[in-house]
Structure formats: C-alpha cells, structure tokens
Write a protein that holds these residues in place. Structure first.
Motif, PDB file in Angstrom:
ATOM      1  N   LYS A  55       0.847  -1.198   0.000  1.00  0.00           N
ATOM      2  CA  LYS A  55       0.000   0.000   0.000  1.00  0.00           C
ATOM      3  C   LYS A  55       0.883   1.249   0.000  1.00  0.00           C
ATOM      4  N   SER A  56       0.305   2.351  -0.448  1.00  0.00           N
ATOM      5  CA  SER A  56       1.045   3.610  -0.466  1.00  0.00           C
ATOM      6  C   SER A  56       1.413   4.011   0.957  1.00  0.00           C
ATOM      7  N   LEU A  57       2.671   4.333   1.131  1.00  0.00           N
ATOM      8  CA  LEU A  57       3.215   4.680   2.443  1.00  0.00           C
ATOM      9  C   LEU A  57       3.517   6.169   2.523  1.00  0.00           C
ATOM     10  N   ALA A  58       3.884   6.756   1.407  1.00  0.00           N
ATOM     11  CA  ALA A  58       4.280   8.155   1.353  1.00  0.00           C
ATOM     12  C   ALA A  58       4.171   8.639  -0.088  1.00  0.00           C
ATOM     13  N   ALA A  66       5.171  13.339  -9.420  1.00  0.00           N
ATOM     14  CA  ALA A  66       4.842  12.913  -8.058  1.00  0.00           C
ATOM     15  C   ALA A  66       4.635  11.400  -8.112  1.00  0.00           C
ATOM     16  N   SER A  67       5.167  10.699  -7.121  1.00  0.00           N
ATOM     17  CA  SER A  67       5.072   9.240  -7.108  1.00  0.00           C
ATOM     18  C   SER A  67       4.750   8.747  -5.704  1.00  0.00           C
ATOM     19  N   ASP A  68       4.096   7.605  -5.648  1.00  0.00           N
ATOM     20  CA  ASP A  68       3.868   6.945  -4.367  1.00  0.00           C
ATOM     21  C   ASP A  68       5.096   6.140  -3.983  1.00  0.00           C
ATOM     22  N   ILE A  69       5.312   6.041  -2.693  1.00  0.00           N
ATOM     23  CA  ILE A  69       6.304   5.125  -2.133  1.00  0.00           C
ATOM     24  C   ILE A  69       5.498   4.054  -1.440  1.00  0.00           C
ATOM     25  N   TYR A  70       5.802   2.794  -1.734  1.00  0.00           N
ATOM     26  CA  TYR A  70       4.994   1.690  -1.233  1.00  0.00           C
ATOM     27  C   TYR A  70       5.649   0.992  -0.047  1.00  0.00           C
ATOM     28  N   ALA A  71       4.808   0.516   0.844  1.00  0.00           N
ATOM     29  CA  ALA A  71       5.292  -0.199   2.024  1.00  0.00           C
ATOM     30  C   ALA A  71       5.837  -1.559   1.591  1.00  0.00           C
ATOM     31  N   PRO A  72       7.125  -1.817   1.847  1.00  0.00           N
ATOM     32  CA  PRO A  72       7.693  -3.111   1.476  1.00  0.00           C
ATOM     33  C   PRO A  72       7.159  -4.243   2.346  1.00  0.00           C
ATOM     34  N   ILE A  73       6.781  -3.914   3.585  1.00  0.00           N
ATOM     35  CA  ILE A  73       6.217  -4.897   4.511  1.00  0.00           C
ATOM     36  C   ILE A  73       5.133  -4.204   5.341  1.00  0.00           C
ATOM     37  N   SER A  74       4.314  -4.989   6.017  1.00  0.00           N
ATOM     38  CA  SER A  74       3.276  -4.453   6.892  1.00  0.00           C
ATOM     39  C   SER A  74       3.867  -4.087   8.239  1.00  0.00           C
ATOM     40  N   GLY A  75       3.283  -3.059   8.865  1.00  0.00           N
ATOM     41  CA  GLY A  75       3.750  -2.699  10.187  1.00  0.00           C
ATOM     42  C   GLY A  75       3.223  -1.362  10.647  1.00  0.00           C
TER      43      GLY A  75
END
Length: 126
Positions: A55-58, A66-75
């Motif tokens: 999911k998008s993290l930042a 502009a780009s999304d940074i995605y969560a590599p893992i859940s937490g």
C-alpha cells in the motif's frame, strides 16, 4: 549507481534495512532518486500509522513527477525522518543515508519476499 549489499530491495524501488532491535528502516534507492530527478517535497505518514505491505506509504514529488512510495512490509510507523520535511533534496544527495521512516514489522515473514542487492540489480537491468 550505489547498491549496498546489506540492504534488501523491492521492485518498486524501496530499500529496507533490518535493525538489530527487529525494526526496519525504509528509504528509496539510488535508482529511484535518479529517475525522479530533483526531489522537492515528501509527504510522510504520521507516527503510529499502521500500513499494509504494497500500500502507499508516502508521496514523493520531484521537478519531474509525483510518485507513491509503497510499504515493502506491513507494520506500524515508529519514526519518520523529520529532517526531510525541510531538506527533501537530501534524498538525492545520499538516498541510503536519507532514510524515510522506521517501521515495526507486523509480519516478519514478509521480509523473505524482498530482493537481495544482486536480484534488484538484475531487475533494474544494472
């Protein structure tokens, strides 16, 4: 292009460092910052935010896009690099020193799905 061997990587160009205390530090790769160009803004999550892998993290904005940074893992987000609010260009200068956030993993097993430096190098054709 710098690609530290002690980190793990994602296909969406994030890097992950597993810390001694079991938390992870996350940033974007040299390849990503190079493709983005001059970074002018970062929108990071607030501490305590729970995020699911993929999911998008930042959001990161450069002079190009502009780009999304995605969560590599859940937490859960434990800490953000507040210095980047005033100095987003630090990511261009050294993307491995200018980490974005620290995360407390909720699923340690997800770390196994990340790529080694060599696998990431092959994935980006480096």
């Amino acid at each position: 292009m710098k690609l530290p061997a002690d980190l793990q990587y994602t296909e969406s160009h994030e890097w992950v460092r597993l810390e001694i205390d079991g938390t992870v530090t996350i940033g974007i790769t040299d390849h990503a910052q190079e493709a983005l160009g001059d970074i002018v803004y970062l929108e990071l999550p607030t501490e305590g935010t729970k995020i699911a892998a993929g999911k998008s993290l930042a959001v990161i904005e450069s002079v190009k896009a502009a780009s999304d940074i995605y969560a590599p893992i859940s937490g859960e987000v434990l800490e953000i690099n507040e210095k980047l609010a005033d100095e987003p260009g630090a990511v261009n200068a050294d993307p491995y020193a200018a980490w974005l956030l620290k995360l407390k993993p909720s699923e340690q097993a997800e770390l196994a799905s990340l790529m080694s430096a060599e696998a990431y190098r092959q994935a980006i054709g480096g």
